[in-house]
Motif scaffolding. Structure first.
Motif, PDB file in Angstrom:
ATOM      1  N   GLU A 140      41.798  26.156  45.090  1.00  0.00           N
ATOM      2  CA  GLU A 140      41.834  26.118  43.772  1.00  0.00           C
ATOM      3  C   GLU A 140      40.756  25.214  43.452  1.00  0.00           C
ATOM      4  OE1 GLU A 140      45.178  25.037  41.681  1.00  0.00           O
ATOM      5  OE2 GLU A 140      44.501  25.168  40.240  1.00  0.00           O
ATOM      6  N   SER A 156      37.474  26.520  45.399  1.00  0.00           N
ATOM      7  CA  SER A 156      36.428  27.804  44.638  1.00  0.00           C
ATOM      8  C   SER A 156      36.348  28.035  43.428  1.00  0.00           C
ATOM      9  CB  SER A 156      37.575  29.096  45.645  1.00  0.00           C
ATOM     10  OG  SER A 156      38.931  28.611  44.874  1.00  0.00           O
ATOM     11  N   TRP A 166      38.850  27.886  41.100  1.00  0.00           N
ATOM     12  CA  TRP A 166      39.452  29.145  40.730  1.00  0.00           C
ATOM     13  C   TRP A 166      39.524  29.340  38.933  1.00  0.00           C
ATOM     14  CZ3 TRP A 166      41.643  33.213  43.181  1.00  0.00           C
ATOM     15  CH2 TRP A 166      42.863  33.889  42.291  1.00  0.00           C
ATOM     16  N   ARG A 226      36.590  30.240  36.959  1.00  0.00           N
ATOM     17  CA  ARG A 226      35.343  32.078  37.336  1.00  0.00           C
ATOM     18  C   ARG A 226      35.235  31.917  35.956  1.00  0.00           C
ATOM     19  NH1 ARG A 226      41.577  33.078  38.444  1.00  0.00           N
ATOM     20  NH2 ARG A 226      41.376  36.120  38.137  1.00  0.00           N
ATOM     21  N   GLU A 248      33.625  38.014  36.961  1.00  0.00           N
ATOM     22  CA  GLU A 248      34.257  37.693  38.584  1.00  0.00           C
ATOM     23  C   GLU A 248      35.235  38.230  38.439  1.00  0.00           C
ATOM     24  OE1 GLU A 248      30.863  33.849  38.370  1.00  0.00           O
ATOM     25  OE2 GLU A 248      33.274  33.320  38.626  1.00  0.00           O
ATOM     26  N   TYR A 295      38.174  37.162  41.232  1.00  0.00           N
ATOM     27  CA  TYR A 295      39.280  36.160  41.915  1.00  0.00           C
ATOM     28  C   TYR A 295      40.030  37.076  42.713  1.00  0.00           C
ATOM     29  CZ  TYR A 295      35.589  32.303  42.072  1.00  0.00           C
ATOM     30  OH  TYR A 295      34.449  31.465  42.069  1.00  0.00           O
ATOM     31  N   VAL A 310      43.010  36.015  45.937  1.00  0.00           N
ATOM     32  CA  VAL A 310      43.649  35.064  46.619  1.00  0.00           C
ATOM     33  C   VAL A 310      44.525  35.271  46.950  1.00  0.00           C
ATOM     34  CG1 VAL A 310      45.546  34.241  45.528  1.00  0.00           C
ATOM     35  CG2 VAL A 310      44.976  32.556  46.953  1.00  0.00           C
ATOM     36  N   VAL A 359      40.150  32.682  49.319  1.00  0.00           N
ATOM     37  CA  VAL A 359      39.878  33.349  48.260  1.00  0.00           C
ATOM     38  C   VAL A 359      38.089  33.691  48.296  1.00  0.00           C
ATOM     39  CG1 VAL A 359      38.730  32.902  45.717  1.00  0.00           C
ATOM     40  CG2 VAL A 359      41.039  31.591  46.450  1.00  0.00           C
ATOM     41  N   LYS A 418      35.428  36.049  46.423  1.00  0.00           N
ATOM     42  CA  LYS A 418      35.490  36.270  45.095  1.00  0.00           C
ATOM     43  C   LYS A 418      33.986  37.837  44.750  1.00  0.00           C
ATOM     44  CE  LYS A 418      31.230  34.438  42.120  1.00  0.00           C
ATOM     45  NZ  LYS A 418      30.088  33.508  41.694  1.00  0.00           N
ATOM     46  N   SER A 457      31.725  40.888  42.367  1.00  0.00           N
ATOM     47  CA  SER A 457      31.317  40.768  41.092  1.00  0.00           C
ATOM     48  C   SER A 457      30.429  42.358  41.233  1.00  0.00           C
ATOM     49  CB  SER A 457      30.034  40.025  40.685  1.00  0.00           C
ATOM     50  OG  SER A 457      28.934  39.697  41.542  1.00  0.00           O
ATOM     51  N   ALA A 490      41.217  40.245  44.501  1.00  0.00           N
ATOM     52  CA  ALA A 490      40.173  40.141  44.108  1.00  0.00           C
ATOM     53  C   ALA A 490      39.003  41.062  43.287  1.00  0.00           C
ATOM     54  CB  ALA A 490      38.613  39.344  44.500  1.00  0.00           C
ATOM     55  N   ASP A 512      41.007  42.642  40.140  1.00  0.00           N
ATOM     56  CA  ASP A 512      40.992  41.154  39.088  1.00  0.00           C
ATOM     57  C   ASP A 512      39.879  41.574  38.292  1.00  0.00           C
ATOM     58  OD1 ASP A 512      41.401  38.051  37.671  1.00  0.00           O
ATOM     59  OD2 ASP A 512      39.939  37.806  38.668  1.00  0.00           O
TER      60      ASP A 512
END
Lengths: 159, 722
Positions: free
Chosen positions: B568, B571, B573, B576, B580, B582, B584, B597, B599, B601, B703, B706
């Motif tokens: 956490e 990264s 986390w 963020r 972006e 993320y 996990v 993790v 990331k 985009s 991710a 997310d």
């Protein structure tokens, strides 16, 4: 069958082979230098890369007849004692895992640095894109190319 | 084994190691199953008829030689085993040389380099062994000086008398020490005292791999060796009906053409071998060989049929219960917070960069094998049965492996090479072309998973149900018990979840089809984790919780908290940014825990890109942090390949993808930035070569969810189209 002369690592080898045989197998099985590897046979992986006239080529896809009398350099010709800056950088960055693809990777990197002494990430991507490493040493190859570039620049400035 | 054979193997060891004359040679053995290993001198062992396991030997020049009973396929045993020994023996790592042991499980125990087990299976024994040798050398020196051993210490290949500073090098003490008995107990160093262990020391095999001198299986040459390729029936159960070798025999260099049958689990793979005096001639001969196959009497399956059957198996019918607690199905049915999902992962080829190959020499009812082999003792056992030779007539030598990943723990290719050598009465190297290697298997089994679960109003998991469908590797052997469940069906799931979830059920409905399947780096964890950690994410979303907090909420043990807190923090986390994504995922496999993790985009063109991967590894006690880092980097890249780049499909009973032009590999440009952290603790050593692979696929798809709210449940997927 044809009698051909291969100039490999500054040594001449006269061999009697099928002129259509890929340079790869002539180097490995007739000249006896096994550092150059067979990976795919169709110029997709780069494991068989050697220099011919200073240019990196896929030895699996060049007939041995087309390589006769040309200057060929294999991994063994870079240096036996690992003194070449690219080999030094590969050791410093601890690049190899299984090591099978690394002869080809090193030959490609050497050719890149000769042409582009200070390569950008993009230059590295382009030069190395044809080389597969199943162990996933790509991040270290990138670092090692940059380290080799520095080593070569230092050497040049000392001269 | 008889005493004579033991002497032969000892002589062989001396020959292999280049050692001469007197030496202090110690090994360990197991007095009885389940008992602690005992350290013993080779001489004593021989007089008692005991077979010692791995040896260390110190000669009168102070040269240390050890046997490496495991193979070196890139994972670093060539470095990490000597690093353990040099620490407690108190010698310079550069003075330790290593020889690959030959296959012999009576001597070394299991030699299978698999299950990320080389270090975690042997480190304690190796520490004891080397500390025992050190103590014997100290005792020998003390005797010579007529002082007590406590007045002396060992350092860097010398025993030193503290008060006077007098010293002997180990070589000078070997004769004396070899007359002593190994101490009953030894004191091992505390982690703070380590000088060699836990240090990122450079690997001893690296220089061999940067100047072309490392000898892989494919580089092995024997005097008079012939070369062979085999045209095998591309359908796994197909037979050879007939063949016409008229054109083949016209190719200069081709010497023999004959049918060959090798054993693949309970199946027989049939083909026609083309043997020549060079590999290119054999390949050319094979190209013009005409074979008529007999493909009757079995189904010619395609990928759609395989997954349709798995899908049916998930819908109902019988399944094998693997691990259950409470009343998961009942609780799930009554819950108001239900989630259901089906996940799918592909068949995969191992595609080691060194294609499968093997050298065999069958002569006078003896067989010697050289090759890139993960399990030399298995090869010895297997060939003993198949070739009808006693085990002691079979010598199996390991070369460097150009990748293994599980493929080279299988015994089909040494069997085929042995048959061909026996037939032609000469040594032979059998080379699989890249196409053979990619299409012939064994493969990672394709899998489907049905996950069902529910969360309470408080936001905790109430029920968790996973049913898997896919081939069970153990069911392929002759006379296999097909009612036995897959031991690895829960591999990847955190042990702490089993403690905290009130109701769970894991079951397996295996697919019974004759496609050969085999361990693929991290085995079932490589696919299970995609389902399990995607589903944990879906449950977190259902509960309205942050996915990382949600996982923490189900930890019973501080070790998991420490790992995730680290993840956490490194990264970012919590900090963020809005644009972006993320994700996990955390997995536990081979006794190590890894959290990752990812990331992501969007690029300017709106397509998803991976910006960075963070990995935190807890493998407990460890040897070399740089080797661990390398293994994590490699596992992540290999896992990304299987998630986003390649898959093996079947059509009309044959594998479709044949070479790297269609079975694509991740390349330099596909490699994201990877940041690695290793937890520092003294927990029992866990595996390193595999456990970082399972989390990457679900961390990536989580991710992407997310970022885009799009849930990917089928691998592989095209990142460009995500």
């Amino acid at each position: 069958m044809a009698s051909l002369t291969l100039k490999i690592n500054n040594q001449s080898h006269t061999i009697d082979v099928d002129p259509k045989m890929p340079l790869l197998w002539a180097i490995r099985d007739f000249v006896g230098l096994t550092g150059t590897k067979y990976g795919c046979g169709i110029a997709q992986c780069g494991a068989c890369t050697v220099h011919m006239g200073g240019i990196p080529v896929r030895s699996c896809s060049i007939p041995v007849s087309a390589a006769a009398n040309k200057d060929i350099v294999t991994i063994e010709g870079l240096s036996a004692d690992n003194s070449h800056p690219v080999q030094q950088a590969w050791i410093a960055e601890q690049v190899p895992q299984c090591g099978y693809c690394q002869s080809g990777q090193i030959m490609a990197a050497t050719a890149l640095l000769k042409k582009t002494p200070n390569p950008t990430d993009k230059d590295i991507d382009n030069a190395m894109q044809g080389h597969i490493c199943r162990c996933g040493t790509y991040p270290r190859i990138r670092k090692a190319i940059k380290t080799a570039s520095q080593l070569m620049n230092q050497k040049a400035s000392v001269k | 084994m008889s005493a004579i054979q033991k002497n032969i193997s000892r002589r062989n060891f001396m020959k292999l190691s280049g050692m001469t004359g007197a030496a202090l040679t110690l090994g360990f053995y197991f007095p009885a199953a389940g008992k602690e290993a005992e350290v013993m001198k080779l001489d004593t062992a021989e007089s008692k008829g005991i077979d010692l396991n791995a040896w260390i030997s110190i000669d009168t020049n102070g040269k240390v030689t050890i046997t490496n009973h495991r193979s070196e396929m890139g994972q670093g045993s060539f470095q990490s085993v000597p690093q353990i020994i040099a620490e407690e023996l108190e010698v310079d790592l550069n003075n330790v040389s290593i020889v690959f042991a030959q296959g012999n499980n009576a001597k070394y125990g299991s030699q299978i380099t698999g299950g990320s087990s080389t270090i975690r299976g042997s480190y304690k024994k190796l520490l004891h062994l080397s500390a025992s040798a050190r103590e014997m050398l100290i005792q020998a020196a003390a005797k010579k000086w007529n002082v007590t051993p406590s007045e002396c210490y060992a350092e860097n290949g010398f025993v030193i008398h503290k008060a006077s500073g007098k010293k002997f090098n180990y070589g000078e003490l070997v004769l004396e020490a070899s007359k002593l008995e190994p101490p009953k107990s030894v004191k091992l160093k505390a982690i703070e005292e380590y000088k060699i262990l836990r240090k990122p020391l450079p690997r001893q095999d690296t220089p061999l791999k940067t100047n072309g001198t490392a000898i892989f299986g494919i580089d092995k040459k024997l005097p008079g060796m012939m070369y062979a390729v085999v045209e095998r029936n591309p359908r796994f159960q197909g037979k050879v009906k007939s063949f016409d070798d008229t054109e083949t025999k016209k190719v200069p260099g081709v010497k023999h053409v004959f049918p060959v049958k090798m054993s693949v689990f309970s199946m027989t793979r049939e083909g026609v071998a083309v043997v020549a005096d060079n590999i290119w001639a054999a390949m050319q001969g094979r190209k013009v060989l005409k074979v008529e196959w007999d493909d009757s009497g079995f189904e010619h399956l395609n990928t759609e049929q395989l997954y349709a059957r798995m899908s049916d198996a998930l819908k109902g019918g019988e399944s094998l219960s693997v691990r259950t607690r409470g009343n998961a199905e009942g609780v799930f049915q009554k819950s108001s917070g239900k989630v259901e999902a089906i996940y799918e992962t592909p068949y995969e080829s191992h595609s080691c960069m060194e294609p499968v190959n093997c050298v065999a020499h069958y002569q006078d009812d003896k067989l010697e094998i050289w090759g890139p082999i993960q399990g030399p003792d298995w090869v010895q056992d297997f060939l003993s049965t198949l070739m009808g030779l006693p085990k002691e007539k079979i010598i199996v030598n390991m070369t460097f492996l150009g990748g293994g990943f599980g493929r080279k723990a299988f015994m089909d290719y040494p069997h085929e090479a042995a048959i061909i050598s026996k037939e032609i009465k000469a040594p032979v190297q059998v080379v699989w072309t890249r196409e053979d290697d990619t299409t012939q298997g064994p493969f990672r089994p394709g899998m489907m998973y049905q996950c069902k679960g529910s969360v309470t109003s408080g936001g905790g998991v109430e029920s968790f149900i996973m049913r898997s469908a896919g081939q069970n590797m153990d069911h392929q052997w002759p006379n296999a018990d097909k009612k036995s469940y897959n031991n690895s069906a829960t591999e990847g799931f955190l042990e702490t979840y089993f403690e905290s979830l009130p109701h769970y059920s894991f079951s397996d409905a295996p697919l019974d089809v004759p496609i050969p399947v085999m361990w693929w780096r991290s085995v079932y964890a490589s696919t299970n984790t995609f389902a399990l950690e995607s589903f944990m994410d879906e449950l977190a979303i259902k509960a309205g919780k942050d996915p990382l907090e949600f996982r923490k909420q189900h930890f019973q043990d501080g070790r998991y908290h420490e790992l995730v807190n680290k993840l956490e923090q490194v990264s970012g986390w919590k900090s963020r940014k809005k644009n972006e994504g993320y994700g996990v995922a955390i997995a536990e496999s081979f006794s190590s825990i890894v959290g990752e993790v990812v990331k992501v985009s969007k690029k300017a063109d709106g397509k998803v890109k991976i910006d960075k991967v963070w990995a935190v590894m807890d493998c407990g006690w460890y040897v070399n942090p740089d080797i661990i880092r390398a293994q994590i980097e490699g596992s992540i890249i290999m896992g990304l390949g299987a998630a986003t780049v390649h898959a093996t499909h079947f059509n009309d009973g044959k594998a479709v993808e044949q070479n790297f032009n269609t079975y694509k590999m991740p390349r330099m440009m596909d490699t994201p930035e990877i940041e690695i952290h290793i937890m520092d603790n003294e927990e029992k050593a866990g595996g390193v070569g595999e456990p970082s692979l399972p989390p990457i696929a679900p961390a990536l798809t989580n991710a992407i969810f997310d970022l885009t709210a799009k849930r990917i449940r089928k691998l592989p997927f095209n990142l460009e189209e995500a």
